[in-house]
Scaffold this motif. Structure first.
Motif, PDB file in Angstrom:
ATOM      1  N   ASN A 240       0.824  -1.208   0.000  1.00 56.99           N
ATOM      2  CA  ASN A 240       0.000   0.000   0.000  1.00 56.99           C
ATOM      3  C   ASN A 240       0.859   1.260   0.000  1.00 56.99           C
ATOM      4  O   ASN A 240       0.524   2.255  -0.651  1.00 56.99           O
ATOM      5  N   PHE A 241       1.975   1.229   0.727  1.00 59.71           N
ATOM      6  CA  PHE A 241       2.847   2.391   0.754  1.00 59.71           C
ATOM      7  C   PHE A 241       3.445   2.652  -0.625  1.00 59.71           C
ATOM      8  O   PHE A 241       3.448   3.783  -1.117  1.00 59.71           O
ATOM      9  N   GLN A 242       3.976   1.621  -1.253  1.00 58.13           N
ATOM     10  CA  GLN A 242       4.592   1.785  -2.572  1.00 58.13           C
ATOM     11  C   GLN A 242       3.578   2.272  -3.606  1.00 58.13           C
ATOM     12  O   GLN A 242       3.927   3.014  -4.525  1.00 58.13           O
ATOM     13  N   ASP A 243       2.326   1.863  -3.440  1.00 60.26           N
ATOM     14  CA  ASP A 243       1.273   2.263  -4.384  1.00 60.26           C
ATOM     15  C   ASP A 243       0.685   3.634  -4.052  1.00 60.26           C
ATOM     16  O   ASP A 243      -0.181   4.131  -4.789  1.00 60.26           O
ATOM     17  N   GLY A 244       1.114   4.240  -2.941  1.00 60.69           N
ATOM     18  CA  GLY A 244       0.516   5.504  -2.528  1.00 60.69           C
ATOM     19  C   GLY A 244      -0.923   5.338  -2.085  1.00 60.69           C
ATOM     20  O   GLY A 244      -1.729   6.262  -2.161  1.00 60.69           O
ATOM     21  N   ASN A 245      -1.233   4.151  -1.584  1.00 62.50           N
ATOM     22  CA  ASN A 245      -2.590   3.818  -1.145  1.00 62.50           C
ATOM     23  C   ASN A 245      -2.692   4.112   0.351  1.00 62.50           C
ATOM     24  O   ASN A 245      -2.039   3.464   1.164  1.00 62.50           O
TER      25      ASN A 245
ATOM     26  N   TYR B 186      14.699   2.136   5.257  1.00 60.07           N
ATOM     27  CA  TYR B 186      13.841   3.212   4.761  1.00 60.07           C
ATOM     28  C   TYR B 186      14.760   4.286   4.207  1.00 60.07           C
ATOM     29  O   TYR B 186      15.772   4.632   4.829  1.00 60.07           O
ATOM     30  N   ASP B 187      14.443   4.830   3.031  1.00 61.46           N
ATOM     31  CA  ASP B 187      15.359   5.727   2.315  1.00 61.46           C
ATOM     32  C   ASP B 187      15.410   7.142   2.859  1.00 61.46           C
ATOM     33  O   ASP B 187      16.239   7.942   2.421  1.00 61.46           O
TER      34      ASP B 187
ATOM     35  N   PHE C  73       5.628  19.446  -2.533  1.00 68.04           N
ATOM     36  CA  PHE C  73       5.888  18.637  -3.734  1.00 68.04           C
ATOM     37  C   PHE C  73       5.231  17.266  -3.663  1.00 68.04           C
ATOM     38  O   PHE C  73       5.554  16.375  -4.445  1.00 68.04           O
ATOM     39  N   ASP C  74       4.288  17.102  -2.715  1.00 66.67           N
ATOM     40  CA  ASP C  74       3.497  15.878  -2.603  1.00 66.67           C
ATOM     41  C   ASP C  74       4.396  14.633  -2.495  1.00 66.67           C
ATOM     42  O   ASP C  74       4.177  13.623  -3.158  1.00 66.67           O
ATOM     43  N   GLU C  75       5.406  14.722  -1.650  1.00 69.01           N
ATOM     44  CA  GLU C  75       6.343  13.620  -1.423  1.00 69.01           C
ATOM     45  C   GLU C  75       5.638  12.462  -0.736  1.00 69.01           C
ATOM     46  O   GLU C  75       4.898  12.642   0.235  1.00 69.01           O
ATOM     47  N   LEU C  76       5.845  11.239  -1.224  1.00 66.61           N
ATOM     48  CA  LEU C  76       5.362  10.040  -0.541  1.00 66.61           C
ATOM     49  C   LEU C  76       6.384   9.674   0.522  1.00 66.61           C
ATOM     50  O   LEU C  76       7.524   9.325   0.213  1.00 66.61           O
ATOM     51  N   TYR C  77       6.002   9.781   1.786  1.00 66.81           N
ATOM     52  CA  TYR C  77       6.967   9.535   2.854  1.00 66.81           C
ATOM     53  C   TYR C  77       6.267   8.942   4.071  1.00 66.81           C
ATOM     54  O   TYR C  77       5.038   8.954   4.182  1.00 66.81           O
ATOM     55  N   ALA C  78       7.068   8.428   4.990  1.00 72.46           N
ATOM     56  CA  ALA C  78       6.562   7.868   6.234  1.00 72.46           C
ATOM     57  C   ALA C  78       7.167   8.632   7.402  1.00 72.46           C
ATOM     58  O   ALA C  78       8.348   8.977   7.383  1.00 72.46           O
TER      59      ALA C  78
END
Length: 785
Positions: free
Chosen positions: A324-329, A723-724, A750-755
């Protein structure tokens, strides 16, 4: 004998005559735009122990023998002036923060920053006003080395913390309000921030490193002192409305006044809610209200009372899966997990100044808290051969406690070498009730969601009463053998007694028992001020934290009845630190600190292959690094700041299930943490701030814990899950128009996908992510009256 009595009475009369012969001076402190400066400090130049702060309208009154004072405020140029008997209007010009800023957290008494041999960050009323923080993390993350991670999309004010430690929910940080811990020892103080009313924050001080010599246990990585607002002189207040496209809306009100120039009253509160946010199952509501009464009976007697009530409820969305994280879900597997909390907190403080050398404060605190939850982190989905079966398990629990706390502190100033002694004693009695029962979970196999549950009433995991008693004494001595040098020595002795009564001894849990711990926490430090604008310091401090009651008494149900408590030791820490500070008034300020924090028996949580959490002592650990804070005023209306740290966090000696993890990096421990911003004021009433948050990469698992493949002979190849890290940019613009403040924020530009935190789930064999918020827009308007 009669002559002796006469002399004693005469001495007493003369000492009180000396106090009451002082002149009362009044005034107001404003900025160059005629706005009142809240929290500015006015200190006598003849007696630096005599100081006051301005109220919500910038007003002050102070009793002085002479009339010379120093007026200072973080973010403004200091002034030394002579007050007149009429009303004094004092204008301060904006500048880089100076080293004369006043703090109180290091000893619960007023001190200048240059007198504290430790790394401390101060967030003033002006910074709080400029930041327009949606959450507490936007404030405290401005302090070098502090990372409070909280997703505005899903956190519901729940958070992780990292200060000289990995990102975790461990009890390594002490949260206090006006110098008093918000929660008692051993009752999971990480939840304390849920029980705070951030409408009332006037100032925040973050004292990094162990502060156990004054505050006791759990003040390891740092102590966060949230200092509340005092009543203003004349009637006034504010109304505040905020909203964003994360589903959050907030309504805030406060007002205060002072009657007869002696009796001040303040009330402030807010209601916040989220509905239909971007992350599934993340709604929440919170109501917070605080009343504060300050009675200045005379210049030598002050009585302060405050009461806060918090009513909180939130969904618990939990972390999301790797896919889900990789998919931006942003969908959550949870649909019914939640947390409810109610907290009542009362404090009464009586401060008596006996004479110019002696001052005593008497404190009484009462707490009454209850927290009920179906925790997402206890939900386990059953699998056979890695395939969901449609069933699972979890728990419902309730934790309730009451607290009765007494604290007395006395300060005496000596006539030699600017020496002073602070001594104190405290006792905290907190009876606790804890109940946990199992639930059967229904899992939708197609979506992997937990869609329902059944309570197994009477199937207890835990059901106990525990009386927690902590009593302690402490002392701190300071002396300046020469003007430029300040030496500090402090020690605190603590005793902890847990009296555990298992109400289901024939069914589960450990046998009735009494557990005791004790600790001696010393601290030694020095400050050497090369000049008014530069100096350096060093310290050694010892910290400790005993096991939490819910950890200590939560034995595995497989252990059967009659079990004894886990063999858990208190965590102990030794901190070695050196640092320096330098400033060019109105232009540049630099703070740097180097530290080494050695831990013994650090408490860590490990989730096993069955999905259960285990609490272990981690042998020996070491965290060491450098923290840097720089603030540079490029132009009068343009400044930049950088607050960052680089550190390593390692297991020096640790074994788990026969595997040696010694000399390896700890999990969820980024080496690099930084927060930077550019602040620009194109006109006096408009403030623009661009903020950059950077978190470096880190391991989410133990080193070489993860099976990443097999070799040609069928043997497993092990690696490390990571985690990067991330870069997130935020922007804030605020404008003041007469009595109105308007502002807007763009979060995650910039709508970064992050945790906000990623960790390896052994049970699932993949990373789990506490998701950060997507790009969002936040707006607010405030009316000051």
């Amino acid at each position: 004998m009669k002559k002796m009595i006469v002399f004693l009475l005469l001495g007493t009369v003369l000492s009180y005559t000396k106090v009451f012969s002082q002149q009362l001076y009044k005034g107001k402190v404003i900025d160059q735009n005629q706005n009142p400066i809240v929290g500015a400090t006015i200190i006598s130049l003849e007696n630096k122990k005599n100081g006051v702060s301005t109220d919500m309208e910038g007003n002050f009154s102070i009793k002085l023998k002479g009339n010379s004072v120093s007026v200072s405020m973080m973010g403004f140029q200091s002034k030394q002036i002579s007050l007149n008997k009429n009303e004094n209007v004092i204008t301060l010009l904006e500048s880089i923060e100076n080293l004369d800023e006043v703090i109180i957290s290091a000893s619960r008494e007023i001190q200048q920053r240059r007198e504290v041999p430790a790394s401390i960050g101060v967030l003033t009323a002006k910074q709080i006003q400029d930041t327009k923080a949606l959450g507490i993390e936007q404030l405290v993350n401005q302090v070098p080395g502090v990372f409070m991670s909280s997703s505005k999309a899903s956190s519901n004010e729940q958070h992780f913390m990292a200060v000289r430690s990995p990102i975790s929910t461990k009890s390594l940080f002490l949260y206090v309000e006006d110098g008093i811990p918000i929660r008692p020892v051993a009752v999971f103080n990480h939840n304390a921030l849920l029980e705070m009313n951030n409408t009332t924050f006037e100032k925040v001080e973050v004292l990094k490193g162990p502060a156990s010599s004054i505050y006791g246990s759990e003040a390891i990585g740092g102590s966060f002192n949230f200092i509340t607002k005092n009543p203003r002189k004349d009637f006034g207040g504010s109304l505040n409305i905020q909203a964003n496209d994360l589903g959050i809306s907030r309504y805030e009100i406060e007002g205060s006044t002072t009657a007869n120039e002696k009796y001040g009253f303040y009330v402030g509160g807010h209601y916040i809610e989220r509905n239909n946010g971007p992350v599934g199952h993340s709604d929440y509501e919170k109501f917070a209200i605080t009343f504060k009464n300050v009675n200045d009976f005379s210049e030598t007697l002050k009585w302060t009372n405050s009461v806060s009530y918090i009513d909180y409820r939130s969904d618990m969305s939990g972390s999301i899966s790797e896919q889900n994280f990789q998919d931006g879900n942003y969908e959550s597997d949870q649909t019914f997990t939640e947390r409810e909390a109610k907290a009542l907190r009362f404090r009464s403080t009586l401060e008596k100044t006996w004479n110019e050398k002696n001052k005593t404060s008497f404190n009484f605190i009462y707490r009454n808290n209850i927290m009920n939850q179906i925790p997402s982190y206890r939900i386990r989905q059953n699998r056979v051969g890695g395939v969901l079966t449609g069933t699972g398990s979890g728990e419902i629990n309730s934790n309730e406690f009451r607290s009765y706390v007494g604290l007395i502190q006395h300060k005496v100033n000596f006539d030699f070498a600017d020496a002073s002694l602070v001594v104190g004693a405290t006792a905290d009695f907190s009876p606790q009730d804890y109940v946990a029962e199992t639930i059967d979970v229904i899992v939708d196999v197609a979506s992997s969601k937990n869609i329902g549950y059944t309570l197994n009433s009477g199937d207890y995991i835990l059901n106990y009463e525990a009386d927690i008693l902590n009593y302690a004494g402490y002392a701190q001595f300071e002396i300046s053998p020469i003007d430029a040098l300040k030496l500090t020595a402090a020690v605190r002795v603590d005793q902890f007694d847990y009296d555990y009564n298992n109400l289901i001894e024939s069914q589960a849990g450990v046998v009735d028992t009494k557990v005791s711990y004790n600790s001696v926490a010393p601290k030694f430090g020095f400050n050497y001020n090369i000049s008014k604008s530069s100096g350096f310091y060093g310290n050694y401090a010892k910290g400790f934290t005993p096991p939490q009651t819910s950890t200590l008494f939560r034995n595995s149900r497989n252990s059967g009845t009659g079990a004894t408590i886990f063999d858990l030791n208190p965590a102990k820490f030794d901190n070695y630190e050196v640092g320096g500070y330098f400033s060019i008034p109105s232009r540049l300020k630099v703070d740097v600190a180097l530290y080494r924090l050695n831990g013994t028996d650090r408490l860590i949580s490990i989730r096993d292959t069955s999905g259960d959490f285990q609490q272990l002592n981690a042998g020996e650990t070491r965290s060491e690094g450098v923290e840097l804070g720089v603030n540079y005023q490029i132009l009068d209306n343009l400044s930049v700041s950088y607050n960052g740290s680089y550190a390593t966090h390692k297991y020096l000696s640790f074994f788990d299930n026969g595997v040696d993890y010694s000399n390896t990096d700890m999990q969820t421990a980024p080496n690099y943490i930084a927060m930077s911003n550019i602040k620009y004021k194109p006109i006096s009433d408009l403030t623009l701030i661009l903020e950059h948050e950077q978190i470096g990469s880190y391991n989410t698992s133990f080193e070489n814990q993860v099976v990443v493949g097999t070799d040609g002979t069928g043997n497993d190849i092990f690696g490390t899950s990571t985690y990067d890290g991330h870069h997130v940019f935020n922007f804030t613009g605020s404008y003041t128009f007469r009595d109105f403040e308007l502002w807007g924020q763009v979060l995650n530009i910039f709508d970064e996908l992050y945790a906000v935190r990623a960790s390896y789930n052994v049970w699932r064999g993949e990373n789990s992510y506490s998701i950060g918020n997507p790009r969002a827009f936040h707006f607010g308007i405030k009316y000051n009256f």
